[in-house]
Design a protein around this motif. Structure first.
Motif, PDB file in Angstrom:
ATOM      1  N   ALA A 136       0.823  -1.209   0.000  1.00 34.41           N
ATOM      2  CA  ALA A 136       0.000   0.000   0.000  1.00 34.41           C
ATOM      3  C   ALA A 136       0.856   1.258   0.000  1.00 34.41           C
ATOM      4  CB  ALA A 136      -0.933   0.000   1.209  1.00 34.41           C
ATOM      5  N   GLN A 137       2.029   1.205   0.634  1.00 31.18           N
ATOM      6  CA  GLN A 137       2.890   2.385   0.730  1.00 31.18           C
ATOM      7  C   GLN A 137       3.520   2.753  -0.613  1.00 31.18           C
ATOM      8  OE1 GLN A 137       2.485   0.218   3.449  1.00 31.18           O
ATOM      9  NE2 GLN A 137       1.286   1.999   4.072  1.00 31.18           N
ATOM     10  N   THR A 144      -4.231   7.190  -0.229  1.00 31.05           N
ATOM     11  CA  THR A 144      -5.176   6.145  -0.602  1.00 31.05           C
ATOM     12  C   THR A 144      -6.230   5.980   0.487  1.00 31.05           C
ATOM     13  OG1 THR A 144      -3.348   5.002  -1.702  1.00 31.05           O
ATOM     14  CG2 THR A 144      -5.377   3.759  -1.379  1.00 31.05           C
ATOM     15  N   ARG A 149      -6.425   0.747   0.954  1.00 32.50           N
ATOM     16  CA  ARG A 149      -5.190   0.351   1.640  1.00 32.50           C
ATOM     17  C   ARG A 149      -5.333  -1.047   2.222  1.00 32.50           C
ATOM     18  NH1 ARG A 149      -2.762   4.899   5.580  1.00 32.50           N
ATOM     19  NH2 ARG A 149      -1.163   3.301   5.714  1.00 32.50           N
ATOM     20  N   ASP A 153      -3.323  -4.460   1.501  1.00 29.57           N
ATOM     21  CA  ASP A 153      -2.662  -5.204   2.580  1.00 29.57           C
ATOM     22  C   ASP A 153      -3.008  -6.687   2.517  1.00 29.57           C
ATOM     23  OD1 ASP A 153      -1.445  -2.933   3.602  1.00 29.57           O
ATOM     24  OD2 ASP A 153      -2.972  -2.590   5.145  1.00 29.57           O
ATOM     25  N   SER A 208       0.665   6.533  11.029  1.00 31.77           N
ATOM     26  CA  SER A 208       1.072   5.937   9.761  1.00 31.77           C
ATOM     27  C   SER A 208       2.499   5.475   9.811  1.00 31.77           C
ATOM     28  CB  SER A 208       0.884   6.923   8.624  1.00 31.77           C
ATOM     29  OG  SER A 208       1.716   8.025   8.808  1.00 31.77           O
TER      30      SER A 208
END
Length: 208
Positions: A136-137, A144, A149, A153, A208
């Motif tokens: 996701a990063q 996002t 996200r 994942d 985060s």
């Protein structure tokens, strides 16, 4: 087992390689933000088991007249934004990797309070060790939406392998240097994840 060995070796090498940056950053954090230098917070790890996440501090410990913590946007300094945009604040998490609490690549460890808000599919993100970076990063970072996200994942959990991890690590380098996706629009990082029924609000945690 191979992934764990890879994580341990690479994390050790990176800690040695970045030791001058770590020491300089610690001095600058103390100078600009005061003590403590490190931000520590319980986060859910593998299977949701809690561990203590370690990051460089990026925010002031500021309160209003009533003693309430000010919003992230008011506590995040220019220096803190620089640490976040370059991901230097994440470097102490290499210690979490050496301890076996995290992996170099995996779903980001979020807040303990989110555990009860996940649906059954979203909760599957905890079937893997949380990572310093993840799928996701490198595909939107903090811009996002939460649902997307979590979908990414879970995709990572189902498709993880060492070659994918290596690809994500290289993509992470590009993402960091481009400084894209650092924060969601109108937020210091991301709005809090409330669940499916309630609209998100601002959070005062470094989530985060």
């Amino acid at each position: 087992m191979l992934k764990r060995c890879f994580d341990f070796v690479i994390a050790g090498i990176l800690l040695l390689a970045f030791s001058p940056i770590l020491m300089l950053t610690a001095i600058l954090v103390r100078w600009n933000l005061g003590s403590p230098i490190l931000f520590r917070q319980r986060r859910p790890g593998l299977d949701g088991r809690p561990f203590e996440l370690i990051k460089f501090r990026t925010m002031l410990d500021s309160h209003d007249r009533s003693g309430n913590v000010l919003p992230d946007e008011q506590r995040l300094t220019r220096f803190g934004r620089f640490l976040r945009s370059t991901s230097i604040d994440e470097l102490p998490e290499l210690i979490n990797v050496l301890r076996g609490e995290m992996s170099l690549v995996g779903p980001r460890p979020l807040l303990m309070e989110y555990l009860e808000r996940y649906d059954a599919v979203q909760a599957r993100r905890h079937e893997a060790r949380p990572g310093i970076t993840g799928w996701a990063q490198v595909n939107g970072r903090n811009t996002t939406a939460w649902e997307e996200r979590f979908r990414m994942d879970v995709w990572y959990v189902d498709n993880r392998n060492l070659w994918l991890d290596i690809q994500i690590l290289f993509q992470t380098i590009v993402t960091v240097f481009s400084r894209k996706g650092i924060a969601a629009e109108g937020h210091a990082t991301m709005p809090a994840f409330i669940g499916q029924e309630i609209q998100p609000r601002d959070t005062t945690d470094e989530n985060s």
